[in-house]
Design a protein around this motif. Structure first.
Motif, short mmCIF file in Angstrom:
data_model
loop_
_atom_site.label_atom_id
_atom_site.label_comp_id
_atom_site.label_asym_id
_atom_site.label_seq_id
_atom_site.Cartn_x
_atom_site.Cartn_y
_atom_site.Cartn_z
N TYR A 188 102.66 -50.64 -10.83
CA TYR A 188 104.11 -50.51 -10.74
C TYR A 188 104.70 -51.67 -11.52
CZ TYR A 188 102.83 -47.43 -6.88
OH TYR A 188 102.26 -46.44 -6.11
N SER A 189 105.44 -51.36 -12.58
CA SER A 189 105.87 -52.42 -13.49
C SER A 189 107.18 -52.06 -14.16
CB SER A 189 104.80 -52.64 -14.57
OG SER A 189 105.28 -53.47 -15.61
N ASN A 190 107.91 -53.07 -14.59
CA ASN A 190 109.11 -52.86 -15.41
C ASN A 190 108.82 -53.08 -16.89
OD1 ASN A 190 108.87 -55.69 -14.55
ND2 ASN A 190 110.64 -56.01 -15.86
N ASP A 191 107.55 -53.13 -17.25
CA ASP A 191 107.19 -53.33 -18.66
C ASP A 191 107.79 -52.21 -19.50
OD1 ASP A 191 105.19 -54.86 -20.57
OD2 ASP A 191 105.02 -52.73 -21.01
N MET A 192 108.37 -52.58 -20.63
CA MET A 192 109.09 -51.60 -21.45
C MET A 192 108.16 -50.61 -22.15
SD MET A 192 110.22 -54.37 -24.36
CE MET A 192 110.85 -53.27 -25.59
N LYS A 193 106.88 -50.90 -22.19
CA LYS A 193 105.93 -50.00 -22.84
C LYS A 193 104.83 -49.62 -21.84
CE LYS A 193 106.78 -51.63 -27.54
NZ LYS A 193 107.36 -50.36 -28.05
N SER A 194 105.18 -48.75 -20.95
CA SER A 194 104.26 -48.40 -19.87
C SER A 194 102.99 -47.73 -20.39
CB SER A 194 104.96 -47.48 -18.85
OG SER A 194 105.66 -46.43 -19.48
N TYR A 195 103.09 -46.95 -21.46
CA TYR A 195 101.91 -46.27 -22.00
C TYR A 195 100.94 -47.27 -22.61
CZ TYR A 195 105.19 -42.54 -21.30
OH TYR A 195 106.12 -41.70 -20.73
N GLY A 196 101.48 -48.27 -23.30
CA GLY A 196 100.62 -49.32 -23.84
C GLY A 196 99.95 -50.12 -22.75
N MET A 197 100.69 -50.35 -21.67
CA MET A 197 100.08 -51.07 -20.55
C MET A 197 98.94 -50.26 -19.96
SD MET A 197 101.72 -52.59 -17.05
CE MET A 197 102.15 -54.15 -17.81
N ARG A 198 99.14 -48.95 -19.83
CA ARG A 198 98.06 -48.11 -19.30
C ARG A 198 96.80 -48.25 -20.17
NH1 ARG A 198 97.24 -41.65 -20.07
NH2 ARG A 198 95.75 -41.33 -18.41
N ASN A 199 96.96 -48.13 -21.47
CA ASN A 199 95.82 -48.21 -22.37
C ASN A 199 95.18 -49.59 -22.33
OD1 ASN A 199 96.43 -45.59 -23.13
ND2 ASN A 199 97.56 -46.21 -24.97
N GLY A 200 96.04 -50.63 -22.36
CA GLY A 200 95.52 -51.99 -22.37
C GLY A 200 94.78 -52.35 -21.11
N VAL A 201 95.34 -51.99 -19.97
CA VAL A 201 94.68 -52.30 -18.70
C VAL A 201 93.36 -51.54 -18.58
CG1 VAL A 201 94.86 -52.00 -16.19
CG2 VAL A 201 96.77 -52.98 -17.47
N ALA A 202 93.35 -50.28 -19.00
CA ALA A 202 92.11 -49.51 -18.94
C ALA A 202 91.00 -50.20 -19.74
CB ALA A 202 92.34 -48.09 -19.45
N GLN A 203 91.34 -50.66 -20.94
CA GLN A 203 90.35 -51.37 -21.76
C GLN A 203 89.98 -52.71 -21.12
OE1 GLN A 203 91.16 -51.50 -26.07
NE2 GLN A 203 92.77 -49.99 -25.71
N PHE A 204 90.95 -53.40 -20.63
CA PHE A 204 90.71 -54.73 -20.04
C PHE A 204 89.77 -54.64 -18.85
CE2 PHE A 204 92.16 -58.32 -17.31
CZ PHE A 204 91.82 -59.36 -18.17
N LEU A 205 89.98 -53.62 -18.03
CA LEU A 205 89.16 -53.47 -16.82
C LEU A 205 87.92 -52.62 -17.06
CD1 LEU A 205 91.92 -52.86 -14.12
CD2 LEU A 205 90.85 -55.02 -14.79
N GLY A 206 87.79 -52.01 -18.23
CA GLY A 206 86.66 -51.13 -18.49
C GLY A 206 86.72 -49.85 -17.69
N MET A 207 87.93 -49.34 -17.47
CA MET A 207 88.11 -48.10 -16.72
C MET A 207 88.50 -46.96 -17.65
SD MET A 207 90.26 -49.44 -13.37
CE MET A 207 90.23 -47.81 -12.60
N PRO A 208 88.14 -45.73 -17.32
CA PRO A 208 88.62 -44.59 -18.11
C PRO A 208 90.15 -44.50 -18.05
CG PRO A 208 86.83 -43.94 -16.63
CD PRO A 208 87.24 -45.31 -16.22
N ARG A 209 90.76 -44.12 -19.17
CA ARG A 209 92.24 -44.00 -19.19
C ARG A 209 92.73 -43.04 -18.11
NH1 ARG A 209 94.28 -41.31 -22.79
NH2 ARG A 209 96.37 -42.17 -22.91
N GLY A 210 91.93 -42.02 -17.88
CA GLY A 210 92.35 -41.00 -16.93
C GLY A 210 92.40 -41.47 -15.49
N GLN A 211 91.90 -42.67 -15.24
CA GLN A 211 91.97 -43.23 -13.89
C GLN A 211 93.04 -44.30 -13.75
OE1 GLN A 211 87.29 -43.46 -13.73
NE2 GLN A 211 88.12 -44.04 -11.75
N VAL A 212 93.78 -44.53 -14.81
CA VAL A 212 94.81 -45.58 -14.81
C VAL A 212 96.16 -44.95 -15.12
CG1 VAL A 212 95.59 -47.74 -15.85
CG2 VAL A 212 93.13 -47.30 -15.59
#
Length: 776
Positions: free
Chosen positions: A370-394
């Motif tokens: 839950y975030s006010n980041d202006m680029k929510s889609y980029g955050m999804r992709n970045g966090v998935a890579q950072f945590l090593g999780m599939p995008r579909g789970q983030v």
């Protein structure tokens, strides 16, 4: 019409509809999606399906799903106006859901002031396509050609027989369109159906100013902001940042915080440290109380801010090449008079009203942020890579918050919350403290400038040399898993730092011999430093425009010419224009500002006054993308204290087609006030180890006490062809921010005769300059 903010998951004709507020359970989402047979927990919405953009409900209302975020300028309202017009439905029967990664199509979030200019086009086209499909349905129902139908406010009727009518809700409410769309090169911005958008003259809501739907809840306090999100089992975290830039963590004495009530855990990796407690106040206490042993770096990470510009001028640039028109050297050789000047612009921060924050929920093997980041889609992709999780789970649920206008610390907090949540196995809410936000958020780069101009005997500008140098090496991007602060502190490094950028002026002046050079230099430390650069509202625009438009003023003074007329002469030296008619529109914007201000034509400076208060006016002009702005500032300068008050602002603003005039005026006002703050107060100060401007005292900004007495905004249509419909809409979120600093600098010169070439114009700096010039 507003959604029930406590209702987070419901089905509407087989669609998954999620509100932009917190409280949705991941179990419910998983169950709903499994029922739909989807493999990924949070699948991407198919932008080539009409149902991904629009849902028409049985009560003849409609919900629009757009992949943008609203940075406080009311773009959601404008999207509703545009889509309502194309769909032919009443504006007040629509709602708009934005920026939830698994619910709305991926339009990238917001940035670059392009929401209306670029991203509203597919919204218009899909709404037009929905209208076409609905008319086809009505045609079949009435066994009447579409050409014999008319539609108003979501009700289709047969021409000449008003009794034969049917609402959109009756035609499709509760059901899917099941209509595919196309997109050239598979680019979402090219998404379209068969239908064409309406001509500008046929748009009814565009050009009107309905009340912004987001304002009432912000005023009455009923809005749930991102900072307010709470989930069962949620814990609170605070991080412990290095005491000096580049420090190495040697050890942690966890026993120093184990007596704190509700203490959960100390989490550390590399030089990243965070404490987690059941309650927020205890997490704050633990962050202060935790004993860490740090080792200072062997050398200073950066020069002290007082030595910054000397350092930058002596540093070796990592990039830079001139852009040349004509023969500048020959132009200067032939000039009757040559003027030279250096300008300096410091690092400036976002210093958001509320520090960075986010909440992450790791339950059931997924991750919801839950975030006010202006680029929510980029955050999804970045966090998935950072945590090593599939995008579909983030997924990221965008909610309203205080930060925007370029990369802020909001994305840092989102990554931290997700990392800690995964480590703890519970929902984690993290919030930075005031001193962290002010010190460690990303900064707009500092600049030095070397300017030179040549005038002929008639005072014409015949040669111009602009050299801008930015301290911007390793400029961080948006939600990059290897450059967000937590990644840097954990030791992640790119092989090659981002190159950064400088900027040249954005003007349409006709100068026969012109050389413009942009160079980038780096500070000694590029990683794990609070003096890290990123995008700040109109990146590099206020800096380059300050130097360029101040120097144009200097040249006008040297030519003993009125500064506005000097600019007009440079704009009218040619009749050629570009495809957006920026030269003609620049002339129109300057004329509009001049007229509304009541500009008195004369050279600057004016004769020095005799009282304590000296008054003056200054003008500056620029464009950003295709949008034009001309700003005139009137100032009062207290010669005894150095205090500058911007008494009045006048602005001519041309951004093409205007969707919501009132929202535009307020955005323009906001942009100019932000530039006033950057002109008068804002500067990041640091010694050779750490940032020392860490609160509202050490890093002042504009307050209500500084508000101008009057602000005039003239919305200009400077299209030189009066028979042509309005130009397309252009971006309006940042252009008005561009020229304000220079306008104030030029007004101070007009009032005092003293040219201040260093931002900000705090009282102590202005007073020192006045004393040096003998004005006091």
């Amino acid at each position: 019409m507003r959604s029930n903010r406590r209702t987070f998951l419901k089905t509407a004709g087989g669609f998954l509809v999620v509100s932009a507020n917190a409280g949705i359970t991941t179990e419910a989402v998983a169950a709903a999606l499994q029922q739909q047979g989807t493999a990924a927990l949070y699948p991407d919405r198919d932008f080539k399906a009409l149902d991904s953009w629009i849902v028409v409900h049985e009560d003849n209302s409609a919900t629009f799903y757009v992949g943008k975020t609203d940075c406080g300028q009311g773009t959601g309202t404008s999207f509703r106006q545009l889509m309502s017009d194309e769909l032919d439905i009443a504006y007040n029967k629509t709602t708009c859901i934005m920026g939830i990664t698994d619910v709305t199509v991926d339009q990238g979030g917001s940035g670059g002031s392009t929401a209306i200019q670029n991203d509203a086009w597919p919204m218009r086209r899909v709404a037009a396509e929905a209208r076409r499909v609905l008319l086809e349905m009505a045609s079949k129902k009435f066994e009447t050609p579409v050409s014999q139908l008319t539609v108003s406010d979501g009700v289709v009727s047969v021409k000449g027989d008003a009794a034969r009518k049917v609402s959109y809700g009756e035609l499709i409410g509760g059901k899917r369109f099941n209509v595919p769309l196309t997109a050239e090169r598979n680019v979402i911005g090219n998404t379209t159906g068969v239908a064409k958008v309406k001509a500008v003259q046929d748009l009814k809501n565009v050009g009107q100013s309905p009340q912004r739907y987001d304002i009432p809840a912000k005023v009455d306090g009923s809005l749930t902001w991102a900072v307010d999100v709470k989930l069962p089992g949620m814990v609170h975290a605070r991080n412990v940042k290095p005491p000096v830039a580049g420090a190495k963590l040697l050890s942690i004495d966890e026993s120093s915080v184990k007596n704190i009530p509700g203490f959960v855990k100390v989490v550390s990796k590399g030089n990243y440290v965070a404490v987690v407690c059941e309650r927020e106040e205890h997490a704050i206490q633990a962050a202060k109380q935790l004993k860490c042993n740090w080792e200072k770096p062997a050398s200073s990470p950066f020069p002290a801010s007082d030595d910054l510009f000397k350092y930058m001028r002596s540093a070796t640039p990592v990039s830079g090449r001139p852009s040349v028109t004509g023969n500048p050297d020959a132009g200067f050789a032939a000039a009757a008079k040559v003027i030279e000047a250096d300008y300096d612009y410091p690092f400036q921060g976002h210093t958001a009203f509320s520090p960075a924050h986010a909440m992450a929920d790791p339950s059931n093997g997924q991750m919801t942020i839950y975030s006010n980041d202006m680029k929510s889609y980029g955050m999804r992709n970045g966090v998935a890579q950072f945590l090593g999780m599939p995008r579909g789970q983030v997924r990221v649920i965008w909610m309203e918050g205080p930060q925007s206008y370029g990369r802020t610390a909001a994305d840092d907090a989102g990554f931290e919350a997700a990392f800690l949540a995964k480590e703890i196995g519970r929902p984690v809410r993290i919030q930075w403290m005031r001193n962290e936000e002010t010190a460690w958020d990303t900064k707009g780069p500092a600049f030095t400038f070397k300017m030179r101009g040549g005038l002929d005997a008639q005072g014409n500008l015949v040669a111009y040399d602009y050299a801008g140098r930015a301290a911007d090496l390793n400029h961080v991007g948006y939600n990059e898993p290897d450059t967000v602060l937590i990644a840097q502190l954990m030791g992640k490094r790119r092989a090659t730092p981002a190159p950064g950028s400088a900027a040249t002026p954005n003007d349409m002046y006709v100068i026969p011999n012109r050389r413009m050079t942009m160079e980038v230099v780096g500070l000694p430390a590029l990683w794990e430093t609070p003096v890290r650069t990123g995008n700040l509202r109109d990146p590099n625009g206020p800096q380059s425009t300050f130097a360029a438009e101040s120097f144009i003023d200097e040249l006008a003074a040297a030519a003993k010419t009125d500064p506005l007329e000097f600019r007009m002469k440079l704009l009218t030296a040619s009749t050629e224009d570009d495809s957006a008619f920026k030269r003609a529109r620049s002339i129109a914007a300057l004329k509009a500002a001049k007229e509304v201000f009541g500009w008195d034509s004369r050279p600057s400076p004016k004769p020095l006054g005799k009282g304590d208060i000296l008054t003056g006016r200054g003008v500056a002009y620029a464009y950003r993308s295709q949008t034009i702005v001309a700003v005139i500032a009137e100032v009062e300068v207290n010669r005894k204290t150095g205090k500058v008050w911007v008494k009045r602002l006048a602005c001519g603003h041309d951004c093409g087609l205007v969707v919501n005039p009132e929202a535009l005026r307020r955005s323009v006002e906001g942009g100019m006030l932000h530039s006033m703050s950057r002109a008068l107060y804002e500067e990041v100060k640091f010694d050779s180890e750490k940032v020392t401007s860490v609160d509202w005292i050490t890093h002042p900004s504009l307050t209500h006490l500084d508000a101008p007495e009057k602000i005039d905004v003239v919305i200009v249509n400077g299209d030189p062809n009066p028979n042509r419909p309005d130009l397309p809409p252009y971006g309006a979120g940042e252009t008005s921010h561009k020229a304000g600093v220079a306008a104030v600098a030029n007004a101070i010169f007009d009032a005092t005769g003293v040219r201040i070439r260093r931002v900000p114009f705090r009282p102590e700096r202005v007073l020192a300059e006045l004393k040096a010039a003998g004005v006091v």
